[in-house]
Enzyme design. Structure first.
Site, PDB file in Angstrom:
ATOM      1  N   THR A  29     -90.033 -22.506   4.505  1.00 39.60           N
ATOM      2  CA  THR A  29     -90.073 -23.912   4.120  1.00 39.60           C
ATOM      3  C   THR A  29     -91.014 -24.615   5.079  1.00 39.60           C
ATOM      4  OG1 THR A  29     -87.782 -23.766   3.362  1.00 39.60           O
ATOM      5  CG2 THR A  29     -88.703 -25.974   3.655  1.00 39.60           C
ATOM      6  N   LYS A 140     -85.645 -14.851   7.714  1.00 37.37           N
ATOM      7  CA  LYS A 140     -85.393 -15.933   6.752  1.00 37.37           C
ATOM      8  C   LYS A 140     -85.328 -15.290   5.362  1.00 37.37           C
ATOM      9  CE  LYS A 140     -85.011 -20.521   6.413  1.00 37.37           C
ATOM     10  NZ  LYS A 140     -86.124 -21.460   6.626  1.00 37.37           N
ATOM     11  N   GLU A 173     -76.198 -21.235  16.078  1.00 40.67           N
ATOM     12  CA  GLU A 173     -77.205 -22.140  15.524  1.00 40.67           C
ATOM     13  C   GLU A 173     -76.526 -23.244  14.728  1.00 40.67           C
ATOM     14  OE1 GLU A 173     -79.528 -19.491  13.140  1.00 40.67           O
ATOM     15  OE2 GLU A 173     -77.917 -19.121  11.692  1.00 40.67           O
TER      16      GLU A 173
END
Length: 271
Positions: A29, A140, A173
């Site tokens: 992204t 990812k 995270e």
């Protein structure tokens, strides 16, 4: 703006696509400003690593060219690049001759309250835990159900992000961010060799801190260490850097290193 599939305007993919069936692929992204994809080299480096580890055979020069062309047409906004293993018949087995599918989607610039950056945010303490899988750690990849479940845990506007731990209780995270803490002048972020996403902005902040001469550590983080931190912040490649002021009764002030790095990140993203 129309989506592109394999370099052509399209609004659908075949039902046999392995990204749809199995989450078999990776994505990035990317913030786009004035037709330029920001932090593109870091995004493509991570993409290359994901392709290598998942054995996706990709023409990386072609992908870069399509991203640049799509970003130029988008102007300002957010670009999402998805690579899947393409089509397959029923079953998990990989067809070595399958052609990787390239999907590009664009949307308007992301908007968040200015207070997130100036005053800091509250983190929601997510009950959802990240499973440990070293083979996928850092990537990812398209399997993001843990984050989907975690994000559904809160609906109020008081929490801008969620804090995620692994099954052993280590701090890892945010739901869509990486987390840093500062303690006694040392910048610390979680070791992501078991789980988590190695964010593009995380890598950039580590590099920028080292260039400033700031001591940096990548290691396991306990809740006790988080509670004892002098500063805490989260980051990603779209919004940049947000100070964290509170989470589950723990609180922190917005400190000088957070502000220093925030200024660098804002310049990089032109925000």
């Amino acid at each position: 703006m129309h989506s592109w599939v394999d370099g052509q305007p399209a609004d659908s993919v075949p039902l046999k696509d392995r990204g749809l069936a199995y989450g078999d692929g990776v994505f990035e992204t990317i913030a786009v400003k004035a037709g330029q994809p920001l932090l593109l080299d870091r995004h493509l480096q991570r993409l290359d690593e994901g392709c290598r580890r998942l054995a996706l055979v990709v023409d990386h020069a072609l992908v870069r060219g399509e991203v640049l062309a799509y970003a130029a047409a988008l102007g300002d906004g957010v670009l999402k690049l998805i690579l899947t293993r393409g089509d397959s018949q029923r079953g998990y087995g990989i067809n070595p001759d399958a052609v990787v599918r390239r999907i590009l989607q664009g949307g308007p610039p992301a908007t968040y309250p200015d207070s997130h950056g100036t005053d800091g945010i509250r983190l929601f303490p997510c009950a959802t835990r990240l499973a440990e899988q070293p083979l996928l750690a850092g990537l990812k990849h398209l399997n993001r159900l843990e984050q989907v479940i975690a994000r559904a845990e809160w609906r109020d506007a008081e929490h801008a992000e969620g804090l995620m731990l692994d099954r052993s209780g280590r701090v890892i995270e945010g739901v869509f961010s990486n987390l840093f803490l500062v303690r006694n002048g040392v910048l610390l972020t979680a070791d992501l060799t078991r789980c988590g996403v190695a964010g593009v902005m995380r890598a950039e902040i580590l590099a920028q801190a080292q260039a400033l001469g700031v001591p940096v550590a990548v290691a396991d983080i306990s809740l006790e260490q988080l509670q004892q931190a002098d500063e805490v912040f989260v980051c990603n490649s779209i919004y940049g850097l947000w100070p964290v002021c509170e989470c589950a009764g723990m609180s922190w002030s917005v400190g000088p290193l957070t502000r220093k790095l925030q200024g660098i990140v804002r310049a990089l993203l032109d925000i």
